[in-house]
Design an enzyme around this catalytic site. Structure first.
Site, PDB file in Angstrom:
ATOM      1  N   GLU A  58      -8.612 -16.143  20.475  1.00  0.00           N
ATOM      2  CA  GLU A  58      -7.636 -15.558  19.549  1.00  0.00           C
ATOM      3  C   GLU A  58      -8.162 -15.617  18.118  1.00  0.00           C
ATOM      4  OE1 GLU A  58      -2.980 -16.056  18.070  1.00  0.00           O
ATOM      5  OE2 GLU A  58      -3.764 -17.340  19.681  1.00  0.00           O
TER       6      GLU A  58
ATOM      7  N   GLY B 196      -5.397  -0.340 -10.366  1.00  0.00           N
ATOM      8  CA  GLY B 196      -4.458  -0.395 -11.483  1.00  0.00           C
ATOM      9  C   GLY B 196      -3.023  -0.266 -11.005  1.00  0.00           C
TER      10      GLY B 196
END
Length: 365
Positions: A228, A325
């Site tokens: 996993e 931004g």
């Protein structure tokens, strides 16, 4: 630099996965599950002879689409599959595997509990012997595929006593009286992924629902957690590198003060650092995939790959948002959604703090 773990056959398989995703898109629908079954993707972890590199390729390509897609499908074919293949009888496999392979039966694994988190040895869900079977009581939380799963591997305490002992694994099937699910959980990221709480109220389980050894569940889970964790690492770095590549393109197209923002020295150096960190991380994860395919990956190596890839992923995506931004903070932008989707990776599959604890113990500390 060529990625040496993967042969031409693996790359041809990668092409087929990309074509599948182009046709079916990133949505996690019932049709997607069935289509993945028809394509043979859900059988990858079910055969007696398995090349883990194919599973890694599939996880990578799913993660490049969305982390939700990778986490939902990989729980099924990468995490639950070993339990259903390695800990079951021929009769149990004949009963469950056809639906798992076809996508008709979605699977989940019930380890985490509200009061225990990463501390699997402290779980409270119990299974008590009654007549010819078991009665299951308790709950699980943060279960991927939990809302739609038709089959759940559930860890329950069968013998009261020491923390890590007396835990067994059972297969609980949808429709069993007393087995219910809560609503889909409202998560910060990965809204497409089906995550829910599971509740067991006097659920009667016939003897044939027990898998593996009685009271051997904790060892069974510990033996399979490395798979996993390496699967999580594969998804983490594939997801981060995909968004980073998209950000590099954006940095070359977006202009400020008369020039591309990527040409400013700070941004250029930053992107150089991020690409290098991504490539170095992927090189280590690739070697872990090779080791796991050969049956040589240790739990400590998997822990290193899991925590480092999760930290690197989140660092890269945070910088990517900054480079976009204000647009990077808009949900309409893929980079913003990816940033939110990744925040859980240092938490799940064993928190990064637990991974460091495992590594520290291996150092004799």
């Amino acid at each position: 630099m060529p990625r040496r773990p993967f042969t031409e056959d693996h790359e041809l398989f990668r092409d087929s996965v990309r074509e599948f995703l182009r046709r079916h898109g990133p949505g996690i629908t019932r049709d997607l599950w069935l289509a993945a079954g028809r394509q043979g993707f859900l059988e990858l972890g079910l055969g007696e002879e398995r090349d883990y590199r194919y599973q890694a390729v599939l996880i990578e390509e799913l993660a490049k689409q969305t982390m939700a897609l990778a986490s939902s499908l990989s729980i099924h074919f990468d995490v639950v599959a070993p339990y259903l293949v390695e800990l079951t009888t021929p009769e149990q496999r004949e009963r469950w595997l056809p639906g798992v392979a076809s996508g008709e039966t979605v699977t989940a694994i019930g380890m985490t509990e509200p009061s225990a988190g990463s501390d699997l040895a402290a779980l409270r869900t119990s299974a008590v012997r009654r007549d010819d079977g078991w009665v299951l009581n308790g709950s699980k939380t943060f279960i991927t595929n939990g809302y739609s799963a038709g089959l759940v591997v559930v860890a329950a305490r069968t013998t009261p006593g020491a923390r890590g002992k007396g835990i067994s694994l059972f297969v609980v099937e949808r429709g069993m009286p007393g087995f219910t699910t809560g609503p889909k959980l409202d998560k910060v990221g990965q809204p497409e992924a089906d995550t829910a709480e599971l509740f067991f109220d006097d659920v009667w389980l016939p003897p044939g629902q027990l898998i593996g050894e009685l009271d051997g569940g904790f060892a069974h889970m510990m033996q399979r957690l490395p798979q996993e964790r390496i699967g999580a690492a594969v998804a983490n770095i594939a997801h981060a590198r995909q968004i980073l590549d998209e950000t590099i393109v954006y940095a070359g197209e977006r202009h400020a003060f008369g020039q591309a923002i990527g040409s400013f020295q700070h941004n250029k150096f930053l992107l150089a650092e991020l690409v290098t960190k991504a490539d170095v991380t992927r090189a280590y994860v690739d070697q872990c995939v090779v080791a796991h395919a050969a049956g040589e990956l240790t739990a400590v190596e998997a822990a290193k790959a899991k925590w480092w890839s999760a930290q690197t992923q989140n660092e890269i995506l945070d910088h990517c948002v900054q480079l976009y931004g204000g647009y990077g903070y808009m949900n309409e932008q893929r980079v913003a959604r990816a940033w939110k989707d990744a925040r859980v990776t240092p938490i799940w599959a064993g928190s990064n703090e637990i991974m460091k604890e495992l590594i520290g113990r291996d150092l004799g500390l």
